[in-house]
Motif scaffolding. Structure first.
Motif, PDB file in Angstrom:
ATOM      1  N   SER A  91      -0.063   6.393  -7.089  1.00 56.60           N
ATOM      2  CA  SER A  91      -0.921   6.759  -5.959  1.00 56.60           C
ATOM      3  C   SER A  91      -1.803   5.559  -5.618  1.00 56.60           C
ATOM      4  O   SER A  91      -1.614   4.473  -6.155  1.00 56.60           O
ATOM      5  CB  SER A  91      -1.776   7.975  -6.319  1.00 56.60           C
ATOM      6  N   GLY A  92      -2.754   5.779  -4.726  1.00 55.45           N
ATOM      7  CA  GLY A  92      -3.711   4.705  -4.432  1.00 55.45           C
ATOM      8  C   GLY A  92      -3.180   3.616  -3.528  1.00 55.45           C
ATOM      9  O   GLY A  92      -3.563   2.447  -3.663  1.00 55.45           O
ATOM     10  N   GLU A  93      -2.301   3.979  -2.582  1.00 54.52           N
ATOM     11  CA  GLU A  93      -1.833   2.970  -1.623  1.00 54.52           C
ATOM     12  C   GLU A  93      -3.013   2.449  -0.805  1.00 54.52           C
ATOM     13  O   GLU A  93      -3.936   3.200  -0.467  1.00 54.52           O
ATOM     14  CB  GLU A  93      -0.781   3.565  -0.688  1.00 54.52           C
ATOM     15  N   GLN A  94      -2.994   1.180  -0.482  1.00 52.65           N
ATOM     16  CA  GLN A  94      -4.075   0.590   0.309  1.00 52.65           C
ATOM     17  C   GLN A  94      -3.530  -0.485   1.222  1.00 52.65           C
ATOM     18  O   GLN A  94      -2.476  -1.078   0.961  1.00 52.65           O
ATOM     19  CB  GLN A  94      -5.165   0.013  -0.596  1.00 52.65           C
ATOM     20  N   ASP A  95      -4.247  -0.734   2.313  1.00 47.27           N
ATOM     21  CA  ASP A  95      -3.856  -1.769   3.270  1.00 47.27           C
ATOM     22  C   ASP A  95      -4.636  -3.045   3.003  1.00 47.27           C
ATOM     23  O   ASP A  95      -5.851  -3.007   2.753  1.00 47.27           O
ATOM     24  CB  ASP A  95      -4.116  -1.309   4.711  1.00 47.27           C
ATOM     25  N   LEU A 121      -3.792 -10.403  -2.662  1.00 49.96           N
ATOM     26  CA  LEU A 121      -2.602  -9.826  -3.265  1.00 49.96           C
ATOM     27  C   LEU A 121      -2.431 -10.428  -4.649  1.00 49.96           C
ATOM     28  O   LEU A 121      -2.863 -11.552  -4.904  1.00 49.96           O
ATOM     29  CB  LEU A 121      -1.363 -10.107  -2.412  1.00 49.96           C
ATOM     30  N   HIS A 122      -1.782  -9.673  -5.546  1.00 55.16           N
ATOM     31  CA  HIS A 122      -1.653 -10.119  -6.928  1.00 55.16           C
ATOM     32  C   HIS A 122      -0.235  -9.864  -7.431  1.00 55.16           C
ATOM     33  O   HIS A 122       0.446  -8.939  -6.975  1.00 55.16           O
ATOM     34  CB  HIS A 122      -2.666  -9.380  -7.828  1.00 55.16           C
ATOM     35  N   ALA A 123       0.197 -10.689  -8.370  1.00 54.82           N
ATOM     36  CA  ALA A 123       1.524 -10.511  -8.961  1.00 54.82           C
ATOM     37  C   ALA A 123       1.648  -9.104  -9.532  1.00 54.82           C
ATOM     38  O   ALA A 123       0.780  -8.638 -10.269  1.00 54.82           O
ATOM     39  CB  ALA A 123       1.753 -11.547 -10.049  1.00 54.82           C
ATOM     40  N   GLY A 124       2.724  -8.427  -9.173  1.00 51.88           N
ATOM     41  CA  GLY A 124       2.935  -7.059  -9.635  1.00 51.88           C
ATOM     42  C   GLY A 124       2.568  -6.004  -8.621  1.00 51.88           C
ATOM     43  O   GLY A 124       2.943  -4.833  -8.777  1.00 51.88           O
ATOM     44  N   ASP A 125       1.823  -6.381  -7.570  1.00 50.87           N
ATOM     45  CA  ASP A 125       1.530  -5.414  -6.503  1.00 50.87           C
ATOM     46  C   ASP A 125       2.845  -4.960  -5.870  1.00 50.87           C
ATOM     47  O   ASP A 125       3.716  -5.775  -5.559  1.00 50.87           O
ATOM     48  CB  ASP A 125       0.655  -6.044  -5.414  1.00 50.87           C
ATOM     49  N   ILE A 148       0.185  -1.748   0.120  1.00 51.58           N
ATOM     50  CA  ILE A 148       0.581  -2.014  -1.269  1.00 51.58           C
ATOM     51  C   ILE A 148       0.100  -0.910  -2.207  1.00 51.58           C
ATOM     52  O   ILE A 148      -0.778  -0.108  -1.859  1.00 51.58           O
ATOM     53  CB  ILE A 148      -0.009  -3.358  -1.765  1.00 51.58           C
ATOM     54  N   ILE A 149       0.701  -0.889  -3.367  1.00 53.35           N
ATOM     55  CA  ILE A 149       0.177  -0.154  -4.522  1.00 53.35           C
ATOM     56  C   ILE A 149      -0.258  -1.227  -5.520  1.00 53.35           C
ATOM     57  O   ILE A 149       0.570  -2.041  -5.951  1.00 53.35           O
ATOM     58  CB  ILE A 149       1.231   0.763  -5.158  1.00 53.35           C
ATOM     59  N   PRO A 150      -1.531  -1.287  -5.893  1.00 56.71           N
ATOM     60  CA  PRO A 150      -1.988  -2.335  -6.814  1.00 56.71           C
ATOM     61  C   PRO A 150      -1.196  -2.335  -8.118  1.00 56.71           C
ATOM     62  O   PRO A 150      -0.748  -1.295  -8.602  1.00 56.71           O
ATOM     63  CB  PRO A 150      -3.457  -1.969  -7.061  1.00 56.71           C
ATOM     64  N   ALA A 151      -1.029  -3.517  -8.691  1.00 51.37           N
ATOM     65  CA  ALA A 151      -0.199  -3.689  -9.885  1.00 51.37           C
ATOM     66  C   ALA A 151      -0.656  -2.803 -11.040  1.00 51.37           C
ATOM     67  O   ALA A 151       0.169  -2.208 -11.743  1.00 51.37           O
ATOM     68  CB  ALA A 151      -0.219  -5.162 -10.306  1.00 51.37           C
ATOM     69  N   LYS A 152      -1.967  -2.677 -11.241  1.00 48.73           N
ATOM     70  CA  LYS A 152      -2.460  -1.873 -12.364  1.00 48.73           C
ATOM     71  C   LYS A 152      -2.083  -0.403 -12.198  1.00 48.73           C
ATOM     72  O   LYS A 152      -1.701   0.261 -13.161  1.00 48.73           O
ATOM     73  CB  LYS A 152      -3.976  -2.025 -12.493  1.00 48.73           C
ATOM     74  N   GLU A 153      -2.209   0.111 -10.980  1.00 51.62           N
ATOM     75  CA  GLU A 153      -1.844   1.509 -10.736  1.00 51.62           C
ATOM     76  C   GLU A 153      -0.340   1.704 -10.894  1.00 51.62           C
ATOM     77  O   GLU A 153       0.113   2.707 -11.481  1.00 51.62           O
ATOM     78  CB  GLU A 153      -2.281   1.930  -9.335  1.00 51.62           C
ATOM     79  N   ALA A 154       0.460   0.762 -10.409  1.00 54.19           N
ATOM     80  CA  ALA A 154       1.915   0.877 -10.542  1.00 54.19           C
ATOM     81  C   ALA A 154       2.329   0.887 -12.003  1.00 54.19           C
ATOM     82  O   ALA A 154       3.187   1.680 -12.421  1.00 54.19           O
ATOM     83  CB  ALA A 154       2.594  -0.279  -9.806  1.00 54.19           C
ATOM     84  N   ALA A 155       1.712   0.006 -12.814  1.00 54.74           N
ATOM     85  CA  ALA A 155       2.038  -0.063 -14.237  1.00 54.74           C
ATOM     86  C   ALA A 155       1.606   1.211 -14.964  1.00 54.74           C
ATOM     87  O   ALA A 155       2.338   1.729 -15.821  1.00 54.74           O
ATOM     88  CB  ALA A 155       1.383  -1.287 -14.868  1.00 54.74           C
TER      89      ALA A 155
END
Length: 362
Positions: A210-214, A156-160, A193-200
């Motif tokens: 998009s791009g939700e992942q477990d 997991l990463h900050a912003g996820d 989660i939705i990865p931080a890069k995709e959310a931004a």
């Protein structure tokens, strides 16, 4: 050599020795003095401090200046002469070195902390300003930080954005810990989660992410008790219906929040909120618009007046300290919320100084 001459020579040598000692001997103090002040409605470093796109903005006049305090560096050690001069100088304040630089934190840690506070103050200023204008602001739960050498590190990463834990929808940050601690250490827990890069990227492009992942993690035992943990801190992130950028480098801490928020409100509001007056101020601000106290208010009022400010928006809890040594010609206006500050600006614009809530030393 006559006795009188010898006595005078000895006294002179003693004075020289004391002066040398005063210059050479370091003392455990640091100095605060008035720092730069910047108009949030204007430019700094050749570009606008507040940059808003995707929403109509309006011309502004006058000043809404944020204020700062200049401090001696963490590695600098004052000598006795400098400390005495600082105590005597009216516009400076000498404080124990540990007040500004606690022994349990390194300079890098302090710099990181003040940078994070400044970033958070900008975020809260945007939220408070839009709420003041009844403009909807979206919220979502995100990973704020990841503990080193924890199960979440690298996974997991900050912003996820955290959508769910074990299939249960996350509505607020506190939900995350409640769901994780239902497990025993060593058991698996699954984050959607939705990865931080995709959310931004989605926020920048004004589209749904998009791009939700477990991500499945094995919980560990908390170092201080038997709780199951994964090593993250959950927090709240906001999504805005248009873009607001605050461009101001080389400033740290949370104390510019109020003035950033007022600058945003002014730019998004028809008409002129300042009436062309020079207004400065300080104060932290939270997402609800509550204004909080800051340090060094006496230095900030001096810096504001030196630049030409006529009014100074002062957090309620700083009023007494500010009023004890108020610069001549500066009106200290007491504020507790962004609504108070907007109301004060309206009175100033209309010339209703008698209706202003003023700070008092009592």
């Amino acid at each position: 050599m006559p006795r009188r001459t010898a006595t005078m020579l000895a006294s002179l040598l003693m004075l020289i020795a004391l002066l040398c000692a005063g210059v050479l001997i370091p003392v455990p103090y640091a100095e605060m003095s008035p720092g730069p002040t910047v108009n949030t409605l204007g430019e700094h470093g050749g570009e606008p401090v507040l940059q808003i796109s995707g929403r109509k903005t309006y011309p502004t006049t006058g000043n809404l200046n944020m204020t700062t305090v200049r401090v001696t560096g963490s590695q600098y050690r004052m000598n006795l002469v400098e400390a005495v001069y600082g105590w005597i100088a009216h516009d400076n304040l000498v404080v124990p070195h540990s007040t500004l630089y606690p022994d349990d934190k390194t300079p890098d840690e302090l710099n990181q902390e003040t940078a994070e506070e400044f970033t958070q103050s900008q975020e809260s200023a945007k939220v408070a300003a839009l709420k003041q204008l009844d403009i909807p602001v979206g919220t979502r739960t995100v990973v704020s930080s990841v503990v080193k050498n924890s199960p979440a590190e690298g996974q997991l990463h900050a912003g996820d954005v955290i959508k769910a834990v074990d299939g249960t929808e996350i509505k607020q940050p506190g939900d995350v810990a409640k769901l994780v601690t239902k497990h025993q250490p060593g058991q698996k827990v699954t984050f959607r989660i939705i990865p931080a890069k995709e959310a931004a990227a989605a926020e920048k492009e004004k589209r749904q992410p998009s791009g939700e992942q477990d991500v499945t993690l094995t919980t560990a035992k908390a170092p201080d008790d038997k709780r199951a943990v994964v090593g993250i801190q959950a927090g709240t992130d906001h999504t805005f219906p248009f873009t607001i950028n605050i461009k101001l480098a080389d400033v740290g801490g949370p104390s510019a929040g109020l003035m950033f928020a007022l600058g945003i409100v002014d730019k998004l509001t028809p008409g002129d909120m300042t009436g062309g007056k020079f207004i400065a101020g300080t104060g932290t601000i939270d997402d609800s618009g509550k204004v909080g106290p800051i340090g060094g208010v006496e230095m900030k009022t001096v810096g504001a007046r030196n630049k030409g400010a006529q009014y100074f928006l002062t957090p309620k809890d700083n009023c007494a300290a500010a009023a004890k040594d108020k610069p001549s010609g500066l009106t200290l206006v007491k504020v507790d919320t962004i609504g108070d500050a907007v109301g004060a600006l309206e009175k100033i614009r209309k010339g209703d100084s008698a209706g202003l809530p003023l700070c008092s030393a009592g």
